[in-house]
Enzyme design. Structure first.
Site, PDB file in Angstrom:
ATOM      1  N   TYR A 155       0.870  -1.315   0.083  1.00 58.20           N
ATOM      2  CA  TYR A 155       0.108   0.073   0.015  1.00 58.20           C
ATOM      3  C   TYR A 155       0.847   1.304   0.036  1.00 58.20           C
ATOM      4  O   TYR A 155       0.458   2.111  -0.447  1.00 58.20           O
ATOM      5  CB  TYR A 155      -0.993  -0.028   1.243  1.00 58.20           C
ATOM      6  N   LYS A 162      -3.175   8.832   2.593  1.00 61.73           N
ATOM      7  CA  LYS A 162      -4.547   8.393   3.411  1.00 61.73           C
ATOM      8  C   LYS A 162      -4.381   9.382   4.667  1.00 61.73           C
ATOM      9  O   LYS A 162      -5.345  10.004   5.186  1.00 61.73           O
ATOM     10  CB  LYS A 162      -4.808   7.159   3.296  1.00 61.73           C
TER      11      LYS A 162
END
Ligand SMILES: NC(=O)c1ccc[n+]([C@@H]2O[C@H](COP(=O)([O-])OP(=O)(O)OC[C@H]3O[C@@H](n4cnc5c(N)ncnc54)[C@H](O)[C@@H]3O)[C@@H](O)[C@H]2O)c1
Length: 261
Positions: A155, A162
């Site tokens: 990720y 994020k």
């Protein structure tokens, strides 16, 4: 029908699997009038029939990497709606090479910039552009992921973007609170979508999620949609700056239940 008389702009609906599609369906069911933006012409083919099914013919191009495109899209929206009641930011992107391999090896300055620009700054940019048209009691919503809080393989820089997006949610909430505009985020569990398929070993994430989550499964975009509709409704009038998890409880459990020994 708790969104009756609300006009909501939905971004990021690429196809029927998009989280934005689940959100749009729930909001339509609850009585909202919808408008949509799409990244480029290619997206229109999948979006148009869904928008039509949801009673909307307001489809506007908006590439959030361009200030000019954002500006033009709100000029377009103004032709349909003088004011409106909020938007859903369901947009995220990092170049494919950033989402494959060891974080320290694969992360580049350019990849970092793009991920943060498209996945976080765009939320601020859209809020800035929308503000003059937003009614009292409006609500803004974005989509985040647990990678903001905890590391996981592949990720990579999206986790950092994020984390920025979640801080963005709190700062926008503080900034717009005096105008009675609320700003929230949903942290969704993994759902198989176009964007998700860019993360290597996404299938493994899905199976590990089901093993550890208290509900023993993943979530659907419909479940995310229901929470999104609530957060953008006046029933959520006391909630702002929050990250709400819709992940079958995954983030609350440290180990799978079947590891009881
Ligand atoms: N699918 C998951 O597992 C999951 C979990 C948590 C959070 N999210 C987040 O949900 C949001 C929606 O993603 P999704 O999973 O529905 O995938 P998706 O591929 O259906 O949606 C991503 C959208 O981002 C749009 N986009 C990318 N770059 C853009 C740009 N420059 N301008 C305008 N639009 C642009 C794409 O056109 C697409 O519509 C993303 O922020 C994603 O990170 C997804």
């Amino acid at each position: 029908m708790f969104l009756k008389d609300k006009k909501i702009l939905i971004t990021g609906l690429a196809n029927k699997y998009s989280i934005a599609a689940g959100i749009a369906h729930a909001m339509h069911r609850e009585g909202a009038s919808l408008a949509f933006t799409y990244q480029n012409e290619r997206m229109l083919k999948n979006l148009a029939p869904i928008a039509n099914e949801l009673g909307s013919s307001i489809l506007i191009e908006c590439d959030v990497s361009s200030d000019d495109s954002i500006k033009k899209s709100f000029t377009q929206l103004k032709k349909h709606w003088d004011t409106f009641d909020g938007f859903v930011h369901s947009i995220g992107f990092a170049p494919a090479d950033q989402l494959l391999g060891d974080f320290v090896d694969v992360t580049t300055r350019e990849g970092f910039k793009i991920a943060h620009d498209i996945s976080s700054y765009s939320f601020t940019a859209l809020a800035k552009a929308a503000k003059p048209m937003l009614n009292d009691s409006s609500a803004l919503l974005t989509l985040t992921y647990l990678g903001a809080m905890q590391s996981l393989p592949n990720y990579n820089v999206m986790g950092l973007a994020k984390a920025s997006l979640e801080a963005n949610t709190r700062f926008l909430a503080a900034s717009l609170g005096s105008d009675n505009i609320r700003v929230n985020a949903i942290s969704a569990g993994p759902i198989k979508t176009l964007a998700a398929s860019g993360v290597k070993n996404f299938r493994k994430m899905l199976s590990q999620h089901s093993e550890r989550a208290p509900l023993g499964r993943t979530v659907t975009s419909e479940e995310v949609g229901n929470v999104a509709a609530f957060l953008c409704s006046d029933y959520a009038s006391g909630i702002t700056g929050e990250i709400t998890y819709v992940d079958a409880g995954f983030n609350t459990a440290a180990m799978p239940l079947n590891d009881k020994g």
